[in-house]
Scaffold this motif. Structure first.
Motif, PDB file in Angstrom:
ATOM      1  N   SER A 240       0.881  -1.376   0.056  1.00 32.10           N
ATOM      2  CA  SER A 240      -0.025  -0.235  -0.015  1.00 32.10           C
ATOM      3  C   SER A 240       0.888   1.335   0.146  1.00 32.10           C
ATOM      4  O   SER A 240       0.570   2.269  -0.612  1.00 32.10           O
ATOM      5  CB  SER A 240      -0.818   0.023   1.214  1.00 32.10           C
ATOM      6  OG  SER A 240      -1.750  -0.946   1.064  1.00 32.10           O
ATOM      7  N   PHE A 241       1.955   1.127   0.781  1.00 33.57           N
ATOM      8  CA  PHE A 241       2.653   2.352   0.902  1.00 33.57           C
ATOM      9  C   PHE A 241       3.687   2.551  -0.401  1.00 33.57           C
ATOM     10  O   PHE A 241       3.991   3.666  -0.963  1.00 33.57           O
ATOM     11  CB  PHE A 241       3.644   2.409   2.266  1.00 33.57           C
ATOM     12  CG  PHE A 241       3.016   3.136   3.366  1.00 33.57           C
ATOM     13  CD1 PHE A 241       3.532   4.147   3.818  1.00 33.57           C
ATOM     14  CD2 PHE A 241       1.963   2.237   3.921  1.00 33.57           C
ATOM     15  CE1 PHE A 241       3.031   4.835   5.116  1.00 33.57           C
ATOM     16  CE2 PHE A 241       1.473   2.888   5.217  1.00 33.57           C
ATOM     17  CZ  PHE A 241       2.033   4.071   5.552  1.00 33.57           C
ATOM     18  N   ALA A 242       3.922   1.629  -1.052  1.00 31.27           N
ATOM     19  CA  ALA A 242       4.778   1.406  -2.330  1.00 31.27           C
ATOM     20  C   ALA A 242       3.576   1.977  -3.365  1.00 31.27           C
ATOM     21  O   ALA A 242       4.239   2.977  -4.181  1.00 31.27           O
ATOM     22  CB  ALA A 242       5.226   0.268  -2.855  1.00 31.27           C
ATOM     23  N   ASP A 243       2.478   1.726  -3.280  1.00 25.83           N
ATOM     24  CA  ASP A 243       1.551   2.255  -4.352  1.00 25.83           C
ATOM     25  C   ASP A 243       1.598   3.853  -4.092  1.00 25.83           C
ATOM     26  O   ASP A 243       1.157   4.430  -5.034  1.00 25.83           O
ATOM     27  CB  ASP A 243       0.269   1.573  -4.244  1.00 25.83           C
ATOM     28  CG  ASP A 243       0.330   0.195  -4.790  1.00 25.83           C
ATOM     29  OD1 ASP A 243       1.270  -0.281  -5.122  1.00 25.83           O
ATOM     30  OD2 ASP A 243      -0.680  -0.792  -4.364  1.00 25.83           O
ATOM     31  N   LEU A 244       1.375   4.040  -2.839  1.00 30.45           N
ATOM     32  CA  LEU A 244       0.942   5.486  -2.367  1.00 30.45           C
ATOM     33  C   LEU A 244       2.124   6.500  -3.027  1.00 30.45           C
ATOM     34  O   LEU A 244       2.121   7.594  -3.732  1.00 30.45           O
ATOM     35  CB  LEU A 244       1.130   5.771  -0.928  1.00 30.45           C
ATOM     36  CG  LEU A 244       0.849   7.093  -0.301  1.00 30.45           C
ATOM     37  CD1 LEU A 244      -0.591   7.744  -0.877  1.00 30.45           C
ATOM     38  CD2 LEU A 244       0.970   7.105   1.204  1.00 30.45           C
ATOM     39  N   VAL A 245       3.479   5.900  -2.897  1.00 26.85           N
ATOM     40  CA  VAL A 245       4.755   6.689  -3.297  1.00 26.85           C
ATOM     41  C   VAL A 245       4.639   6.887  -4.876  1.00 26.85           C
ATOM     42  O   VAL A 245       5.033   7.802  -5.362  1.00 26.85           O
ATOM     43  CB  VAL A 245       5.930   5.934  -2.825  1.00 26.85           C
ATOM     44  CG1 VAL A 245       7.196   6.624  -3.524  1.00 26.85           C
ATOM     45  CG2 VAL A 245       5.900   5.966  -1.230  1.00 26.85           C
ATOM     46  N   SER A 246       4.120   5.764  -5.580  1.00 27.81           N
ATOM     47  CA  SER A 246       4.222   5.656  -6.837  1.00 27.81           C
ATOM     48  C   SER A 246       3.277   6.398  -7.520  1.00 27.81           C
ATOM     49  O   SER A 246       2.808   6.279  -8.823  1.00 27.81           O
ATOM     50  CB  SER A 246       4.229   4.129  -7.401  1.00 27.81           C
ATOM     51  OG  SER A 246       3.182   3.560  -7.157  1.00 27.81           O
ATOM     52  N   GLY A 247       2.107   6.839  -6.928  1.00 20.11           N
ATOM     53  CA  GLY A 247       0.990   7.197  -7.388  1.00 20.11           C
ATOM     54  C   GLY A 247      -0.044   6.204  -7.879  1.00 20.11           C
ATOM     55  O   GLY A 247      -0.965   6.866  -8.505  1.00 20.11           O
ATOM     56  N   ARG A 248      -0.089   4.996  -7.592  1.00 15.25           N
ATOM     57  CA  ARG A 248      -1.124   4.081  -7.861  1.00 15.25           C
ATOM     58  C   ARG A 248      -1.902   4.213  -6.643  1.00 15.25           C
ATOM     59  O   ARG A 248      -1.646   4.297  -5.590  1.00 15.25           O
ATOM     60  CB  ARG A 248      -0.550   2.661  -7.848  1.00 15.25           C
ATOM     61  CG  ARG A 248       0.511   2.610  -9.149  1.00 15.25           C
ATOM     62  CD  ARG A 248       0.938   1.008  -9.124  1.00 15.25           C
ATOM     63  NE  ARG A 248       1.665   0.522  -8.052  1.00 15.25           N
ATOM     64  CZ  ARG A 248       2.990   0.645  -7.934  1.00 15.25           C
ATOM     65  NH1 ARG A 248       3.645   1.033  -8.881  1.00 15.25           N
ATOM     66  NH2 ARG A 248       3.712   0.008  -6.814  1.00 15.25           N
ATOM     67  N   ARG A 249      -3.233   3.924  -7.122  1.00 16.54           N
ATOM     68  CA  ARG A 249      -4.308   3.928  -6.124  1.00 16.54           C
ATOM     69  C   ARG A 249      -5.189   2.728  -6.429  1.00 16.54           C
ATOM     70  O   ARG A 249      -5.575   2.513  -7.641  1.00 16.54           O
ATOM     71  CB  ARG A 249      -5.328   5.044  -6.143  1.00 16.54           C
ATOM     72  CG  ARG A 249      -4.620   6.482  -5.672  1.00 16.54           C
ATOM     73  CD  ARG A 249      -5.655   7.384  -5.149  1.00 16.54           C
ATOM     74  NE  ARG A 249      -4.778   8.929  -4.928  1.00 16.54           N
ATOM     75  CZ  ARG A 249      -5.492   9.941  -4.532  1.00 16.54           C
ATOM     76  NH1 ARG A 249      -6.631   9.997  -4.855  1.00 16.54           N
ATOM     77  NH2 ARG A 249      -4.890  10.886  -4.152  1.00 16.54           N
ATOM     78  N   GLY A 250      -5.640   1.826  -5.430  1.00 18.52           N
ATOM     79  CA  GLY A 250      -6.382   0.769  -5.662  1.00 18.52           C
ATOM     80  C   GLY A 250      -6.887   0.182  -4.133  1.00 18.52           C
ATOM     81  O   GLY A 250      -6.608   0.992  -3.127  1.00 18.52           O
ATOM     82  N   LEU A 251      -7.179  -0.981  -4.317  1.00 20.63           N
ATOM     83  CA  LEU A 251      -7.533  -1.731  -3.348  1.00 20.63           C
ATOM     84  C   LEU A 251      -6.493  -2.517  -2.662  1.00 20.63           C
ATOM     85  O   LEU A 251      -5.346  -2.395  -3.014  1.00 20.63           O
ATOM     86  CB  LEU A 251      -8.613  -2.790  -3.417  1.00 20.63           C
ATOM     87  CG  LEU A 251     -10.011  -2.325  -4.440  1.00 20.63           C
ATOM     88  CD1 LEU A 251     -10.864  -3.480  -4.867  1.00 20.63           C
ATOM     89  CD2 LEU A 251     -10.812  -1.256  -3.634  1.00 20.63           C
TER      90      LEU A 251
END
Length: 328
Positions: A240-251
């Motif tokens: 989730s934090f890796a997605d946040l940093v990269s700008g990805r949003r999801g479930l």
């Protein structure tokens, strides 16, 4: 004894919808109440499909309705998104429904992106008025004055306890000046934790609400029967934090065996830094980690984030964390 509380993210997972996330939050609170947690908070986030707590006051009502004694509150309401008068009405109503159990934590960030800020019809500089808005909200929740022309019905006189949230020195300074309890978001912004606590304690001015400083700090805690099991469960939050940093949003994603197959480079470095204040492991590991955190910070209360994919595993984690905090 240091109090123990929960920040509930109301995560929507790849296997659940928002309704299930909301019911799981209520179930978690009911279990936490039996395990002697002090409070459970939910936070206002917008335009994030993986978090179901945007209508924060409604979520609080849902959780409070399924519990009897645990305090339930906002950690927090992003005040620049709202008129203080409306928030007073909402939380005054909650206090009338669940007297003595409602907390109102206040933040000055929007809790979203600029697209959502525009959708909420709020001015981009609304956060500049945060200190004045806190005082206005406090007045609406307090007793009416003889010449007061507008009342926040039914909030007047409820004196819902206010908290200032923060991840920098700004919130610490404001909480100290107003004599309010302070909660630091070290579960995702660890850098300023110790300086902010020092500022808060050294500058605190007693108020009608609070005679002495009271500080809470967030920390990520993932507990399981073994260290290895806990480390695997923790990959959900790491992703989730890796997605946040990269700008990805999801479930929210199910745990994986090797996090190194998911993140790399800048996103790994930044995610690990944001998750610096984390304890992952068995009861013994969690006990040692929390004891060290409390000794370092001197906080009056620890607010855990136990971001685990599967609900039963999360309940087990929260139960083990409570066990770890019990006196020997």
């Amino acid at each position: 004894m240091t109090a123990l509380s929960i920040l509930e993210l109301v995560r929507v997972t790849e296997d659940t919808d928002a309704g299930a996330a909301l019911h799981n939050a209520r179930d978690l609170a009911a279990h936490a109440e039996r395990w002697d947690y002090e409070r459970i908070w939910v936070a206002e986030h917008h335009n994030m499909e993986g978090i179901a707590s945007a209508a924060t006051s409604i979520v609080i009502a849902h959780i409070a309705g399924g519990t009897k004694t645990i305090r339930v509150g906002a950690g927090g309401i992003m005040l620049p998104n709202h008129a203080p008068y409306i928030i007073a009405e909402q939380f005054g109503t909650l206090e009338r429904l669940y007297p003595g159990r409602i907390d109102l934590g206040l933040g000055r960030a929007p809790g979203t992106d600029q697209v959502a800020v525009r959708a909420m019809r709020r001015a981009p500089n609304a956060s500049d008025h945060f200190p004045q808005d806190v005082l206005e909200l406090q007045a609406f929740l307090g007793p009416a004055t003889p010449d007061q022309r507008i009342l926040a019905v039914p909030a007047t006189g409820t004196n819902v306890p206010l908290w200032i949230l923060g991840s920098s020195s700004f919130g610490a300074t404001l909480a100290a000046e107003l004599g309010l309890p302070y909660a630091f978001a070290s579960h995702f912004a660890p850098d300023m934790l110790i300086p902010a606590l020092e500022i808060y304690r050294s500058r605190f001015k007693p108020s009608r609400q609070l005679a002495e400083p009271y500080a809470v700090a967030g920390i990520n805690v993932i507990a399981a029967d073994t260290d290895a099991q806990a480390r695997r469960l923790a990959t959900t939050q790491q992703m989730s934090f890796a997605d946040l940093v990269s700008g990805r949003r999801g479930l929210s994603r199910p745990p994986i065996d090797d996090i190194e197959t998911y993140w790399a480079g800048r996103e790994k470095v930044q995610a690990l830094h944001m998750l610096e204040r984390s304890v992952v492991g068995s009861v013994a590991t969690v006990r040692a980690g929390l004891q060290a955190f409390i000794a370092e910070t001197g906080v009056d209360e620890v607010m855990i984030v136990s971001d685990i994919y599967e609900h039963q595993a999360r309940l087990r984690s929260v139960e083990l964390i409570a066990e770890a905090m019990k006196p020997a």
